[in-house]
Design an enzyme around this catalytic site. Structure first.
Site, PDB file in Angstrom:
ATOM      1  N   HIS A 277       0.826  -1.210   0.000  1.00  0.00           N
ATOM      2  CA  HIS A 277       0.000   0.000   0.000  1.00  0.00           C
ATOM      3  C   HIS A 277       0.857   1.255   0.000  1.00  0.00           C
ATOM      4  CE1 HIS A 277      -3.211   2.810   0.823  1.00  0.00           C
ATOM      5  NE2 HIS A 277      -2.525   3.268   1.855  1.00  0.00           N
ATOM      6  N   CYS A 278       2.082   1.180   0.516  1.00  0.00           N
ATOM      7  CA  CYS A 278       2.825   2.409   0.803  1.00  0.00           C
ATOM      8  C   CYS A 278       3.645   2.929  -0.374  1.00  0.00           C
ATOM      9  CB  CYS A 278       3.732   2.182   2.018  1.00  0.00           C
ATOM     10  SG  CYS A 278       2.827   1.961   3.568  1.00  0.00           S
ATOM     11  N   ILE A 279       4.681   2.201  -0.764  1.00  0.00           N
ATOM     12  CA  ILE A 279       5.651   2.763  -1.707  1.00  0.00           C
ATOM     13  C   ILE A 279       5.041   3.074  -3.074  1.00  0.00           C
ATOM     14  CG2 ILE A 279       7.897   2.444  -2.788  1.00  0.00           C
ATOM     15  CD1 ILE A 279       8.702   0.707  -0.466  1.00  0.00           C
ATOM     16  N   LEU A 281       2.013   3.909  -3.755  1.00  0.00           N
ATOM     17  CA  LEU A 281       0.883   4.837  -3.692  1.00  0.00           C
ATOM     18  C   LEU A 281       1.200   6.147  -2.986  1.00  0.00           C
ATOM     19  CD1 LEU A 281      -2.046   2.386  -2.873  1.00  0.00           C
ATOM     20  CD2 LEU A 281      -1.088   2.998  -5.093  1.00  0.00           C
ATOM     21  N   ASP A 282       1.917   6.081  -1.874  1.00  0.00           N
ATOM     22  CA  ASP A 282       2.084   7.264  -1.026  1.00  0.00           C
ATOM     23  C   ASP A 282       2.647   8.477  -1.756  1.00  0.00           C
ATOM     24  OD1 ASP A 282       1.140   5.593   0.872  1.00  0.00           O
ATOM     25  OD2 ASP A 282       2.891   5.650   2.183  1.00  0.00           O
TER      26      ASP A 282
END
Length: 452
Positions: A277-279, A281-282
């Site tokens: 979810h992080c790299i 999308l963020d």
């Protein structure tokens, strides 16, 4: 005459003596581990989630999160310290609430704030004086002040006096054997000094180190910087892999040699793309926010372009390798090893393996997958089941592609039985030559193994 204690002092006292009831909204990869840490710290915790399936599992003592054993949930429920519920009114019983709901991106890469807004509205309907609300969901700078604070103020509550509002970015790394929720420092930024004081005390009750910052915007940007840093550096090393391939140089040798420098270099490794979810999308939250301010985030956009291209690079590697033995991708049998987005976890969110499978099938290949952590996954409403990693399956495949490098896969066995192995993670380094012709992610001129 002694003044009556303020709402802040009253709430701080309840946190200190563990009589505060803690709410966690969203019982996924972030929320459930946090809820269990509050339980371990001696609080009673109410976990709120809109999924009845998740509620039923947890109340039956079954964890749906890999990093939380069933026993931990069973003990928390049995002790009366943890209640999972889908009843919104139970939020009103809480003195402090952490919001850990999803913040996906739309198809146009714009933030989808529907889950945050739903949580904020639910909290506002149940809010009362003496409540602390902390948003943990990754989002763009300004979310806490622009979306959460006004909803509470609309209920007649003064932020910093009646209620306390802050942002504290989640830093969950699924499968990390060293750093979990408790021993990962917690950044906290409050709307007012009283807000950051209360929120810091809340997290200090169950987390080893709390790092206060001056505002929720600073805390929101901390999370985006952390993962943008990783995305940009992964993008750089992925481009270096392509450069090495064109030069006929072993990218892994170059990276490992560079990593011997004791200063001024941090080791990142290339791969078939980025997931989770992080790299992936963020950085887009930050890019979106900057577009609203008429600024183009060039590093972020370029890194995203390179990283998004890597699954295509891998599929072209497969196509070229098959072509060398006079086989087309269309009609070929391909076995993908690993569909989780990273090693030794069961999470397939944004996994590059899904893109690799989709692209191979788009070229007409017949694709199967094996993942010891993911026996089955759903995508676009359809389920896919994995296959056993048998000698027969390895010999069945015209090409085997290592996408996720799970530790407990016997890669020597893969090398011994496969005909062609495209190794995107360097798992074959140091293995004995076997039947497989090995194609690394970079440096197409290097071939290891027999060519039977």
């Amino acid at each position: 005459m002694v003044d009556s204690p303020s709402m802040k002092d009253h709430l701080l006292a309840k946190i200190e003596d563990r009589t505060a009831v803690i709410g966690v909204i969203g019982l996924g990869y972030v929320g459930l581990p946090l809820a269990m840490e509050f339980v371990h710290a001696g609080f009673r915790v109410i976990g709120y989630d809109v999924s009845q399936r998740v509620i039923d599992l947890l109340m039956a003592g079954q964890s749906h999160i890999q990093d939380i054993p069933n026993q931990v949930v069973q003990e928390a429920v049995a002790a009366g310290r943890f209640l999972a519920t889908a009843v919104e009114a139970r939020i009103g019983e809480c003195d402090a609430i952490s919001v850990a709901v999803p913040t996906p991106l739309s198809k146009t890469r714009d933030p989808d704030m529907a889950f945050v807004l739903a949580a904020a509205d639910a909290i506002a309907r149940q809010a009362h004086p003496g409540m602390c609300v902390v948003l943990e969901s990754t989002t763009y700078p300004g979310t806490t002040r622009e979306l959460l604070q006004p909803r509470l103020e609309a209920m007649g509550l003064t932020v910093g006096q009646d209620v306390f509002v802050a942002f504290s970015p989640e830093r969950v790394d699924p499968g990390n054997p060293t750093y979990q929720t408790k021993n990962t420092p917690k950044v906290v930024g409050g709307v007012t000094p009283a807000c950051v004081e209360v929120a810091s005390a809340l997290y200090a009750s169950c987390i080893d180190v709390v790092v206060p910052v001056s505002s929720p915007e600073a805390a929101e940007l901390v999370k985006l910087l952390e993962n943008t840093f990783r995305a940009v550096n992964i993008g750089l090393v992925n481009e270096i892999a392509i450069v090495c391939d064109k030069l006929g140089v072993d990218v892994w040798e170059v990276i490992n040699a560079a990593a011997t420098k004791p200063f001024g270099f941090m080791k990142f490794t290339p791969g078939p793309g980025i997931g989770g979810h992080c790299i992936p999308l963020d950085p887009h939250y930050l890019a979106w926010k900057m577009r609203t301010l008429n600024y183009k985030t060039r590093f972020i956009d370029l890194a995203s372009e390179i990283n998004s291209h890597m699954p295509e690079w891998v599929v072209q590697k497969v196509a070229d390798a098959l072509n060398e033995v006079r086989k087309a991708v269309r009609g070929s049998r391909v076995l993908v090893l690993g569909v989780a987005y990273k090693r030794d976890i069961d999470d397939v969110r944004e996994s590059p393996a899904l893109d690799v499978i989709r692209l191979l099938e788009g070229r007409g290949a017949h694709v199967e997958f094996h993942d010891p952590f993911v026996p089955e996954f759903r995508e676009d409403g359809h389920s896919r089941k994995g296959v056993e990693l048998s000698d027969e399956m390895l010999r069945w495949a015209d090409a085997v592609v290592v996408v996720t490098d799970h530790k407990h896969v016997d890669y020597q066995r893969v090398v011994d039985h496969a005909a062609l192995l495209v190794d995107t993670r360097n798992v074959t380094a140091g293995l004995k030559a076997g039947r497989a012709r090995i194609i690394p992610l970079a440096s197409g001129r290097r071939t290891v193994g027999a060519t039977s």
